[in-house]
Design a protein around this motif. Sequence first.
Motif, short mmCIF file in Angstrom:
data_model
loop_
_atom_site.label_atom_id
_atom_site.label_comp_id
_atom_site.label_asym_id
_atom_site.label_seq_id
_atom_site.Cartn_x
_atom_site.Cartn_y
_atom_site.Cartn_z
N PRO A 74 47.46 31.19 49.48
CA PRO A 74 47.42 32.65 49.35
C PRO A 74 46.47 33.07 48.23
N GLY A 75 45.99 34.29 48.32
CA GLY A 75 45.11 34.80 47.27
C GLY A 75 45.19 36.32 47.20
N ILE A 76 44.81 36.85 46.08
CA ILE A 76 44.67 38.30 45.90
C ILE A 76 43.29 38.53 45.30
N TYR A 77 42.52 39.43 45.93
CA TYR A 77 41.13 39.65 45.55
C TYR A 77 40.91 41.13 45.31
N ILE A 78 40.60 41.50 44.07
CA ILE A 78 40.46 42.91 43.68
C ILE A 78 38.98 43.16 43.39
N PRO A 79 38.28 43.84 44.32
CA PRO A 79 36.83 44.02 44.17
C PRO A 79 36.45 44.61 42.83
N GLY A 80 35.42 44.03 42.22
CA GLY A 80 34.91 44.51 40.95
C GLY A 80 35.68 44.05 39.74
N GLU A 81 36.82 43.37 39.96
CA GLU A 81 37.64 42.93 38.83
C GLU A 81 37.78 41.41 38.78
N PHE A 82 38.56 40.85 39.69
CA PHE A 82 38.78 39.40 39.70
C PHE A 82 39.46 39.02 41.02
N GLY A 83 39.53 37.74 41.26
CA GLY A 83 40.28 37.20 42.39
C GLY A 83 41.05 35.98 41.94
N LEU A 84 42.20 35.74 42.57
CA LEU A 84 43.03 34.57 42.27
C LEU A 84 43.43 33.90 43.57
#
Length: 455
Positions: free
Chosen positions: A415-425
């Motif tokens: 799984p991942g969470i990707y926040i444009p312009g900030e970060f991704g994990l």
Amino acid sequence: MFLYASICLDKLCSVQINLFPVMHKLNQHHLHQPARRQFLFGAAAASALALTPAVRAADGSEGLPEALAGLKPLGGRVHPITADEFHGRLLRAQKLMTELEPKYDALFVAPGTSLYYFTGIRWGSSERLLALVLPRTGEPIVVAPAFEEGRMREKLNFAAEVRAWQEDESPTKIAAAALGDRGIRTGRVGVEETAAFTFYDHLRAAAPGFECVSADPVTIACRGRKSAHELELMQVACAATCDVFRAVFGSLKEGMSQEDIGKLVEGGFSKMGLHGGALVLLGASAALPHGTIKPQKLKEGDVVLIDGGCGVDGYASDVTRTGIFGKPSEKVARVYEIVRKAQDAALDAARAGRLSGTVDDAARKVVTDGGYGPDYKYFTHRLGHGIGLDGHEHPYLVRGSKTVLEPGMTFSNEPGIYIPGEFGLRCEDDMVIAADGPAQLLTPGFPVSLEKPLG
């Protein structure tokens, strides 16, 4: 999330391994198509490092940071697949061909990982066909270019009929004639999914009495459930990957680029006698799961996402660890905890008898409930893919998938969470469906923390 192309290892440990294709990450699983998920090797490992202070390892090698210089080859930990195991796979395929309704009369397998799975033969794809033709009963048939016959016979580790073809002959006509000589002139021939269309098309023309269909019900059924020996090889590959990643995270320095860190990974695998690599994403670039072409330099507070692996005797690992260079912000720490909980939920949901799509559902619910939904808004890709001889193979953990999970099936859990312009994990581990209870990890353990992703 990684993908692999296959080559032979030099004689170290007498194993065969996977070479990761080049430079960022591939979208899909075609083995020979250059794309974003590929990685470059060669001189890269040699140039890896004047990045941190060089040390002399016990074996006299220089140039790697201290944490990587201590890595050791796998040695006796690797036990290659045996001739008896390859033969057993052929017999298993023939049994399935008989049990399926309607039955299969033969399989047609061109070079690729399925050819290796059934025969132990590594053979490059080209316009000159080498093929395994497996009748439902009796010895397998190997069709090979006549001038390659000697080399091919050196690789054979089981009894087979060999049909050689000259340069002015049609190999598919030779294959059809070989089946005809066994009394097989009509019926269903399963064509393995990666066979080039030209071979499929020529086979249909050479043998109009056959119905050419997908071999998936046989090949996927065979390859999808891993033996104890296959799982052992995958565990070794996963452990080696985690050893390399741990050393790389311990060697990070401010100002390093993605390429610098990627070379550290390659150098670490090389120190272990393996070919491997990784996609490296820093800071805001990690918000794109497959990265960006824009150069990045490591700075305080950046997330560091390393996604890659290696292969042992052909069997792949695919591991992602996301760490932090410095201290995480409250938002980064919260997102990390959501992603880790999604991994836990997926592991618990991945049970024999359930549908594969429900595993994606379980992880996606955790992400959505954590405020990063709905659907694919921030968790932008499927939960996972099958893994084995190919870095991506059937079956897949994706919404709506109806594959019934069976013991021995292996998957990435990412799984991942990707926040444009900030970060991704992204957190990624490999797992196997157990006979009872939740899936079991093939990696040594889930990520420990952002500050120490591998402990």
